[in-house]
Scaffold this active site. Sequence first.
Site, PDB file in Angstrom:
ATOM      1  N   CYS A   1      14.420  10.940   5.451  1.00  0.00           N
ATOM      2  CA  CYS A   1      14.461  10.524   6.857  1.00  0.00           C
ATOM      3  C   CYS A   1      15.856  10.699   7.446  1.00  0.00           C
ATOM      4  CB  CYS A   1      13.998   9.094   6.991  1.00  0.00           C
ATOM      5  SG  CYS A   1      14.966   7.967   5.978  1.00  0.00           S
TER       6      CYS A   1
ATOM      7  N   GLU B   1      10.478  16.871  13.945  1.00  0.00           N
ATOM      8  CA  GLU B   1      10.865  16.578  12.564  1.00  0.00           C
ATOM      9  C   GLU B   1      10.064  17.504  11.641  1.00  0.00           C
ATOM     10  OE1 GLU B   1       9.557  12.908  10.635  1.00  0.00           O
ATOM     11  OE2 GLU B   1      11.582  12.631   9.854  1.00  0.00           O
TER      12      GLU B   1
ATOM     13  N   LYS C   1       0.851  -1.198   0.000  1.00  0.00           N
ATOM     14  CA  LYS C   1       0.000   0.000   0.000  1.00  0.00           C
ATOM     15  C   LYS C   1       0.884   1.245   0.000  1.00  0.00           C
ATOM     16  CE  LYS C   1      -1.626   2.961   2.636  1.00  0.00           C
ATOM     17  NZ  LYS C   1      -1.598   4.203   1.808  1.00  0.00           N
TER      18      LYS C   1
ATOM     19  N   GLU D   1      10.507   1.732  10.067  1.00  0.00           N
ATOM     20  CA  GLU D   1      11.520   2.751   9.739  1.00  0.00           C
ATOM     21  C   GLU D   1      10.834   4.095   9.816  1.00  0.00           C
ATOM     22  OE1 GLU D   1      14.069  -0.040   6.677  1.00  0.00           O
ATOM     23  OE2 GLU D   1      13.623   2.017   6.122  1.00  0.00           O
TER      24      GLU D   1
END
Length: 508
Positions: free
Chosen positions: A300, A402, A191, A266
């Site tokens: 990331c 972040e 997905k 992750e």
Amino acid sequence: MSSELDKKLAQADGYLARFKRETLGHLIDGKSVAGQGEVFDNHSPVDGQLLGRVASGTEAEVAAACESARDAFGTWRALDGSERRRLLHKVADCIEQRADEIALVECMDTGQAWRFMSKAALRGAENFRFFADRAPDAANGLSLPTNTHMNYTVRQPLGPVGVITPWNTPFMLSTWKIAPALAAGCTVVHKPAEWSPLTARLLAEIMLEAGLPAGVVNLVNGIGETTGRALTQHDAIRAVGFIGESTTGGLIMAQGAPTLKRVHLELGGKNPVIVFDDADLDRALDAVVFMIYSLNGERCTSSSRLLVQRSIHDEFVAKLAQRVAKLRVGHPLDPRTEVGPLVHARHCEKVLSYADIARADGATVAVGGTRAAGADLPAGGQWVQPTLFTHASTKMRIAQEEIFGPVLTVIPFDDEAEAIRTANDVRYGLAGYLWTGDVGRANRVALALDAGMIWVNSENVRHLPTPFGGMKSSGIGRDGGDYSFDFYMDTKNVALALGQHAIAKMGV
Ligand code: NAD
């Protein structure tokens, strides 16, 4: 407009036309499925144009995909490893043949600049080749003999797995998850993210064209909270490989808990780059700029916090500010562009909101902090100026959260102990970068940082056998080399008696 850009735009339009014509559905059991669920629009971040409409997979469609993966598992796992290797190399060949198409579609769907994306498809192909070559040996284990028993271990594929990917570099990240799963002998339901779903479709088609049997890979588009959730809850799925935000990672664990899913997460990062005064400062400057402003900072492993020693702070930051102010924001298909538009209006608003947050917390907005504008930037695009926050301290939101955009926060430090303390003072622990000319310090700091990956005197340079993953809120588990097989496979021990050991007698 450069003629090179015109040429690329015309090519991209050609490749995008099919997505505009028809609502994007799913690929289940080797067949295209139109999809009965709610439909959402997919706009390009470059100019707001409608790239197409996408059907969100219903629970029944997700179930059909999972059942197809379950049915295909028996055949796929039974294939000789060398046959899986052959097929996965074929996938890589097909990716390479369509590399330009993949890169152009990805640029228009995500806003990532061609300068970085032109290699994305090739890196995806490399992921397939790397794991293809390891497929024949993936089952190998250890021999652990005693005087009375021969013990040996084998690894066996887990079964059908779910792969859920984010929007930032979707093609490469999808291959990074799917290639090892297939090499291990697992079947897959993928997905992709709703903000950039197009290249996942190209990948699924390529895998079928390359000859993967129906059901070995299934693609279901859709919204995370519904389609994604259904995938994480389905009984047939044995594990979920997930890349995305830390809060979503927590949800994936909770959703998968009742069916005891193995999860590999992750997640986000707020990675430090530490520059000591004994470093090669010219190289450090290049790396600092590259590791936050490439890929629009939507990466990331970007180093979004610069920790710089006070003795060199003013000079280093002045040079840095000059470089940031000169970064070229532009159309992602223009080969000169260094920073493209951010993926989505909502994400763009979030990134821009940090300028006010920085000021309110007492930091300085040294460069950027606003939308980018210019005659050559298409109207309706999500343009932001590369941004530099200075005079920050570790407790500020710009040093803790972040932001996931072309935004760097600078924090000064006095000595090694303070650098380590500050670097570790966040909930995340994905990557850490450090620059120093002192070998002892390099090792001390590398060992002291709470992060899964450390680069010393280097930007992020990946080597596929090495472990990739984070500590703390940045994730659980490692990808890369054999680490990927440990996730997608079960280890089984077989103990065979040599025939002489005493067996306790009962009831005699
Ligand atoms: P996200 O968590 O919002 O979404 C990721 C995927 O999860 C999407 O496909 C989404 O549809 C799906 N999803 C959302 N809610 C779900 C649910 N309840 N159940 C199942 N699926 C669900 O992340 P994003 O905004 O797409 O991506 C950006 C994030 O990804 C950043 O935090 C970034 O650091 C992280 N990321 C991490 C790595 C890494 O390797 N550590 C790599 C790339 C991106």
